[in-house]
Design an enzyme around this catalytic site. Structure first.
Site, mmCIF file in Angstrom:
data_model
loop_
_atom_site.group_PDB
_atom_site.id
_atom_site.type_symbol
_atom_site.label_atom_id
_atom_site.label_comp_id
_atom_site.label_asym_id
_atom_site.label_seq_id
_atom_site.Cartn_x
_atom_site.Cartn_y
_atom_site.Cartn_z
ATOM 1 C CG ASP A 21 19.815 -20.598 -15.896
ATOM 2 O OD1 ASP A 21 20.114 -21.518 -15.456
ATOM 3 O OD2 ASP A 21 18.825 -20.264 -16.930
ATOM 4 C CG HIS A 38 24.725 -24.449 -7.665
ATOM 5 N ND1 HIS A 38 24.005 -23.718 -8.612
ATOM 6 C CD2 HIS A 38 23.636 -25.604 -7.510
ATOM 7 C CE1 HIS A 38 22.839 -24.136 -8.990
ATOM 8 N NE2 HIS A 38 22.781 -25.346 -8.314
ATOM 9 C CG LEU A 132 29.350 -3.177 -6.884
ATOM 10 C CD1 LEU A 132 28.747 -2.616 -8.341
ATOM 11 C CD2 LEU A 132 30.135 -4.364 -7.430
#
Ligand code: FPP
Length: 241
Positions: A21, A38, A132
């Site tokens: 955020d 972004h 991962l």
């Protein structure tokens, strides 16, 4: 992570989930359009993914686009779709080289067909990697996930007395993924925003005022350090864990 092993002082969370955020405020504070935030947040992904690989985190889930984010201005929604497309085009090879397996949680059906297809191909391409597991929550909502699970259980004729915690977990988008040990939210907001509401029942939370584009390896290390000192009780009393 088993409940027994979860209080070892050296423990690293098996699964970290992040609400990324603050991109918009990061941009606005620099006089830039929200989409620039972004983009900066996307650049940061590389640093955080590399750090997770280095710290031996096994699962990383990123909240990239919520079911509620469709309500943002069209230009921003389109920009976020483009970012997903660009990340796959530009980063897939590098992610593959690092041993990252890509997964998606949420619904792909509202994405344009070419992007939907691109996501499926990226998942297929990286499916044998295991260093991962990177779960991208895109068009994801926790309530929507539970509604979807209930619909599928009914379609499959599951009987009421067959419904259990374990069965519900198997019907979620995250089937097969362990619950997050640690959920991080950047930017100073103190809420869960419909993210992993079932899976996060016993997660530890780490909140930081840092905006996502500025959340790097050092702050991730700080979050891991703090996590080590948390006592996870899962509703028990300390001695019994
Ligand atoms: C929240 O910040 C962030 C988002 C809604 C998007 C997060 C997306 C990225 C970081 C891009 C990476 C994407 C992929 C494909 C993995 P906000 O816009 O709500 O910030 P604000 O609260 O300051 O306005």
């Amino acid at each position: 992570m088993s409940k027994e092993s979860s209080n070892s002082p050296e423990r690293i969370p098996t699964h970290i989930a992040i609400i990324m955020d603050g991109n918009g405020r990061w941009a606005l504070s620099r006089g830039l359009p929200r989409l620039a935030g972004h983009r900066a947040g996307t650049e940061n992904l590389r640093r955080v993914i590399e750090a997770c690989v280095e710290f031996d985190v096994k699962y990383l889930t990123l909240y990239a686009f919520s079911t509620e984010n469709w309500g943002r201005p069209l230009e921003e929604v389109r920009g976020l779709m483009r970012i997903l497309e660009d990340v796959i085009d530009r980063e897939l090879q590098e992610l593959h080289k690092q041993g990252v397996q890509l997964r998606h949680i949420g619904r792909l059906d509202r994405l344009k067909p070419s992007l939907h297809q691109k996501v499926l191909e990226a998942i297929e391409y990286t499916k044998d990697n295991d260093r991962l597991i990177l779960c991208v929550a895109f068009n994801y909502g926790g309530r929507d996930e539970i509604v979807c699970a209930i619909q599928h259980m009914i379609e499959n004729g599951v009987k009421p007395d067959e419904v259990s915690d374990e069965l519900v977990s198997q019907y979620l988008f995250t089937a097969g993924v362990p619950d997050p040990d640690l959920i991080i939210r950047t930017s100073g907001e103190l809420r869960g925003s419909n993210f992993l509401i079932w899976q996060g029942a016993y997660s530890e939370w780490y909140f930081t005022p840092t905006f996502w584009p500025d959340f790097g390896k050092e702050e991730l290390a700080r979050a891991l350090e703090e996590y080590k000192h948390r006592q996870r009780r899962f509703g028990h009393v300390p001695e019994s864990v």
